[in-house]
Design a protein around this motif. Structure first.
Motif, PDB file in Angstrom:
ATOM      1  N   ASN A 254       2.433  31.888  -4.035  1.00 19.92           N
ATOM      2  CA  ASN A 254       4.138  32.000  -4.875  1.00 19.92           C
ATOM      3  C   ASN A 254       4.369  30.623  -5.139  1.00 19.92           C
ATOM      4  O   ASN A 254       5.222  30.379  -4.407  1.00 19.92           O
ATOM      5  N   SER A 255       4.311  30.110  -5.993  1.00 21.96           N
ATOM      6  CA  SER A 255       5.095  28.859  -6.693  1.00 21.96           C
ATOM      7  C   SER A 255       6.607  29.172  -7.474  1.00 21.96           C
ATOM      8  O   SER A 255       6.330  28.901  -8.421  1.00 21.96           O
ATOM      9  N   GLY A 256       6.806  30.894  -7.966  1.00 24.11           N
ATOM     10  CA  GLY A 256       7.599  31.031  -8.465  1.00 24.11           C
ATOM     11  C   GLY A 256       7.417  32.610  -9.194  1.00 24.11           C
ATOM     12  O   GLY A 256       7.121  33.318  -7.645  1.00 24.11           O
ATOM     13  N   ALA A 257       7.398  32.645  -9.913  1.00 27.38           N
ATOM     14  CA  ALA A 257       7.438  34.064 -10.147  1.00 27.38           C
ATOM     15  C   ALA A 257       6.016  34.895 -10.179  1.00 27.38           C
ATOM     16  O   ALA A 257       4.913  35.726 -10.892  1.00 27.38           O
ATOM     17  N   ALA A 258       4.935  34.126  -9.212  1.00 25.55           N
ATOM     18  CA  ALA A 258       3.192  34.500  -8.868  1.00 25.55           C
ATOM     19  C   ALA A 258       2.856  36.171  -9.233  1.00 25.55           C
ATOM     20  O   ALA A 258       3.546  36.759  -8.855  1.00 25.55           O
ATOM     21  N   GLY A 259       2.342  36.100 -10.308  1.00 31.60           N
ATOM     22  CA  GLY A 259       1.234  37.473 -10.832  1.00 31.60           C
ATOM     23  C   GLY A 259       2.901  38.899 -11.329  1.00 31.60           C
ATOM     24  O   GLY A 259       2.196  39.882 -11.184  1.00 31.60           O
ATOM     25  N   ARG A 260       4.400  38.937 -11.295  1.00 31.83           N
ATOM     26  CA  ARG A 260       5.215  39.162 -11.779  1.00 31.83           C
ATOM     27  C   ARG A 260       4.678  40.229 -12.755  1.00 31.83           C
ATOM     28  O   ARG A 260       4.796  41.498 -13.172  1.00 31.83           O
ATOM     29  N   ASP A 261       4.177  39.733 -13.821  1.00 34.20           N
ATOM     30  CA  ASP A 261       3.935  39.593 -15.399  1.00 34.20           C
ATOM     31  C   ASP A 261       2.633  39.927 -15.568  1.00 34.20           C
ATOM     32  O   ASP A 261       1.955  40.433 -17.141  1.00 34.20           O
ATOM     33  N   LEU A 262       1.679  40.104 -14.737  1.00 32.18           N
ATOM     34  CA  LEU A 262       0.057  40.357 -14.234  1.00 32.18           C
ATOM     35  C   LEU A 262       0.256  42.158 -14.317  1.00 32.18           C
ATOM     36  O   LEU A 262       1.002  43.123 -13.470  1.00 32.18           O
ATOM     37  N   ASP A 263      -0.479  42.978 -15.385  1.00 33.88           N
ATOM     38  CA  ASP A 263      -0.380  43.828 -15.271  1.00 33.88           C
ATOM     39  C   ASP A 263      -1.646  44.796 -16.441  1.00 33.88           C
ATOM     40  O   ASP A 263      -2.540  43.798 -17.724  1.00 33.88           O
ATOM     41  N   GLY A 264      -1.839  46.024 -16.828  1.00 37.42           N
ATOM     42  CA  GLY A 264      -3.463  46.279 -17.032  1.00 37.42           C
ATOM     43  C   GLY A 264      -4.347  46.354 -16.962  1.00 37.42           C
ATOM     44  O   GLY A 264      -4.619  45.517 -15.770  1.00 37.42           O
ATOM     45  N   GLU A 265      -5.663  45.805 -17.769  1.00 39.96           N
ATOM     46  CA  GLU A 265      -7.275  45.405 -17.826  1.00 39.96           C
ATOM     47  C   GLU A 265      -6.984  43.875 -17.762  1.00 39.96           C
ATOM     48  O   GLU A 265      -6.189  43.370 -18.142  1.00 39.96           O
ATOM     49  N   GLN A 266      -7.358  43.380 -16.003  1.00 40.68           N
ATOM     50  CA  GLN A 266      -7.707  41.209 -16.067  1.00 40.68           C
ATOM     51  C   GLN A 266      -8.664  41.255 -16.033  1.00 40.68           C
ATOM     52  O   GLN A 266      -9.478  41.795 -15.643  1.00 40.68           O
ATOM     53  N   ARG A 267      -9.246  40.138 -16.310  1.00 42.55           N
ATOM     54  CA  ARG A 267     -10.484  39.482 -15.728  1.00 42.55           C
ATOM     55  C   ARG A 267      -9.964  38.408 -14.762  1.00 42.55           C
ATOM     56  O   ARG A 267      -9.203  37.558 -14.543  1.00 42.55           O
ATOM     57  N   VAL A 268     -11.121  38.685 -13.539  1.00 43.67           N
ATOM     58  CA  VAL A 268     -11.045  37.517 -12.069  1.00 43.67           C
ATOM     59  C   VAL A 268     -12.294  37.599 -12.126  1.00 43.67           C
ATOM     60  O   VAL A 268     -13.268  37.846 -12.814  1.00 43.67           O
ATOM     61  N   GLY A 269     -12.079  36.043 -11.519  1.00 42.29           N
ATOM     62  CA  GLY A 269     -13.502  35.668 -10.747  1.00 42.29           C
ATOM     63  C   GLY A 269     -13.735  35.000 -10.142  1.00 42.29           C
ATOM     64  O   GLY A 269     -12.573  34.615  -9.362  1.00 42.29           O
ATOM     65  N   PHE A 270     -14.486  34.335  -9.369  1.00 39.88           N
ATOM     66  CA  PHE A 270     -14.952  33.335  -8.505  1.00 39.88           C
ATOM     67  C   PHE A 270     -16.191  33.227  -8.497  1.00 39.88           C
ATOM     68  O   PHE A 270     -17.238  33.118  -8.852  1.00 39.88           O
ATOM     69  N   ALA A 271     -16.000  31.624  -8.026  1.00 36.84           N
ATOM     70  CA  ALA A 271     -17.311  30.681  -8.072  1.00 36.84           C
ATOM     71  C   ALA A 271     -18.526  31.180  -7.262  1.00 36.84           C
ATOM     72  O   ALA A 271     -18.651  31.651  -6.174  1.00 36.84           O
ATOM     73  N   ALA A 272     -19.921  30.840  -7.401  1.00 38.05           N
ATOM     74  CA  ALA A 272     -20.962  32.097  -6.791  1.00 38.05           C
ATOM     75  C   ALA A 272     -21.433  30.949  -4.922  1.00 38.05           C
ATOM     76  O   ALA A 272     -21.410  31.488  -4.067  1.00 38.05           O
ATOM     77  N   ALA A 273     -20.585  30.048  -5.067  1.00 36.17           N
ATOM     78  CA  ALA A 273     -20.537  28.936  -4.240  1.00 36.17           C
ATOM     79  C   ALA A 273     -19.192  29.499  -3.117  1.00 36.17           C
ATOM     80  O   ALA A 273     -19.400  29.169  -2.295  1.00 36.17           O
ATOM     81  N   ASP A 274     -18.401  29.874  -3.668  1.00 32.94           N
ATOM     82  CA  ASP A 274     -17.454  30.731  -2.914  1.00 32.94           C
ATOM     83  C   ASP A 274     -17.557  32.467  -1.871  1.00 32.94           C
ATOM     84  O   ASP A 274     -16.656  33.407  -1.947  1.00 32.94           O
ATOM     85  N   ALA A 275     -19.114  33.097  -2.575  1.00 33.78           N
ATOM     86  CA  ALA A 275     -19.332  34.043  -2.883  1.00 33.78           C
ATOM     87  C   ALA A 275     -20.686  33.753  -1.380  1.00 33.78           C
ATOM     88  O   ALA A 275     -21.303  33.266  -1.181  1.00 33.78           O
TER      89      ALA A 275
END
Ligand SMILES: Nc1ncnc2c1ncn2[C@@H]1O[C@H](COP(=O)(O)OP(=O)(O)OP(=O)(O)O)[C@@H](O)[C@H]1O
Length: 363
Positions: free
Chosen positions: A331-352
């Motif tokens: 939370n470095s400010g308004a973290a995630g407040r304006d996110l809604d609807g369809e979103q693309r999220v992802g991750f690096a193969a090294a983190d899975a």
């Protein structure tokens, strides 16, 4: 003034009550002077394991060795161990210092010497000034420290702690974690700490054994346990996880591709999985990112469902069919407040991490 820590070896130890196996055959070595936790859900056999170390239960099979000595036939009072429970059982009509010195009287130590020794321990647990109070006049955390000082007074080489903080409120529990760890470091006594609270185990321990249904599933340092869980149970019992299911489509050079309802996902893999096997892909919520056009090894599209503000960080929950995806952002400010609807999220193969399909902790 204090006993030196000794190692504890469990050699093929098991415990059967009638027809019920509470602890399956277990080999474990706890190092001298180590802060070692046994972590697992209610009923997994933690207390039974601890009672075999303390001598209140004789194992059905196997041996318990402390400092290299076989403990077979040696009762709890003659072992170099001391035990602290959630229920502290302090003597209500005895002042703090006499509670601490209680075990020393039985050893024939004169009163003046007993008080001297008690005061050293009272200093160690930061209770100076409270020595003449009765336990009832102390806070829960202070009473806990009296119990620790009392257990240490008899110079145990191994201190066994069975969920000692579970009766305290959250703030005090967090404070006592730091305190317990510092007492352990100062004394060098081996601590064997039982808990079902993974946060507690991660913050205090050198190493953790994770138990499930009477078996130890993994023994490792806290970082290895968090980053490289050996089983789906450990992966989901320790910390939070996103879980994606599917079948292995490829394995090459330490990575596997898993194909399932969430698409093709790539992650680290150890041996034991081949093409066609059912598998699970685990990703920590703090390793997931919202992708503002940028690419990453793995991308999943999902719909924002809710936002939980935790203060310093925010958890965003997204839905993709029946699967829930959690993304943890600072939370470095308004973290995630304006996110809604369809979103693309992802991750690096090294983190899975890709593991063979198995039981999860929260199914
Ligand atoms: N004396 C006994 N006789 C029969 N069954 C027992 C006995 N002691 C424990 N058990 C059973 O063995 C299993 C493991 O118990 P144990 O107390 O070791 O679990 P635990 O992991 O410490 O759980 P909790 O966190 O709830 O204390 C439980 O199913 C319990 O009912």
């Amino acid at each position: 003034m204090l006993g030196k820590g000794k190692n504890v070896v469990l050699d093929g130890v098991s415990m059967v009550f009638g027809t019920f196996t509470a602890v399956r055959k277990t080999d474990l070595e706890i190092g001298a002077g180590e802060f070692f936790s046994i972590l697992g859900p209610s009923g997994c056999g933690k207390t039974t394991l601890l009672r075999m170390i303390s001598g209140f239960l004789e194992p059905t099979t196997g041996r318990v060795l402390i400092g290299g000595d076989d403990m077979a036939g040696i009762g709890p009072n003659r072992r170099p161990t001391a035990l602290i429970f959630q229920n502290l059982a302090l003597f209500p009509l005895m002042p703090v210092w006499e509670n601490v010195a209680f075990g020393l009287e039985a050893r024939g130590m004169p009163k003046r010497k007993r008080r001297e020794r008690a005061m050293e321990l009272i200093d160690l647990v930061a209770l100076r000034g409270q020595e003449d109070k009765l336990p009832g006049d102390l806070s829960g955390g202070q009473r806990q420290r009296v119990a620790i000082a009392r257990a240490l007074a008899v110079e145990p080489a191994v201190l066994l702690l069975d969920e000692p903080l579970s009766a305290l409120d959250l703030k005090l529990r967090q404070h006592m974690r730091a305190e317990l760890k510092s007492i352990q470091r100062k004394t060098g006594v081996t601590f064997v700490y039982i808990t079902h609270d993974q946060g507690e185990a991660l913050t205090m321990s050198d190493r953790i054994a994770v138990m499930n249904h009477g078996s130890v599933e993994q023994v490792d340092t806290t970082d290895v346990l968090y980053d490289n869980p050996a089983t789906p149970f450990v992966a989901t019992f320790v910390g939070e996880q996103n879980v994606f299911r599917g079948k292995v489509a490829e394995v090459a050079e330490g990575f596997a591709v898993v194909e399932g309802p969430d698409g093709r996902l790539r992650g680290r893999v150890r041996e034991g999985l081949s093409k066609g096997d059912a598998a699970m892909v685990f990703v920590r919520p703090e390793r997931m990112q919202f992708l503002n056009g940028a690419g990453l090894d793995n991308v999943v599209t999902a719909r924002v469902d809710r936002r939980d503000l935790e203060g310093p960080f925010v958890n965003l929950f997204l839905k993709r069919d029946a699967n829930e995806i959690m993304v943890h952002i600072v939370n470095s400010g308004a973290a995630g407040r304006d996110l809604d609807g369809e979103q693309r999220v992802g991750f690096a193969a090294a983190d899975a991490l890709v593991l063979p399909t198995g039981d999860l902790a929260r199914d």
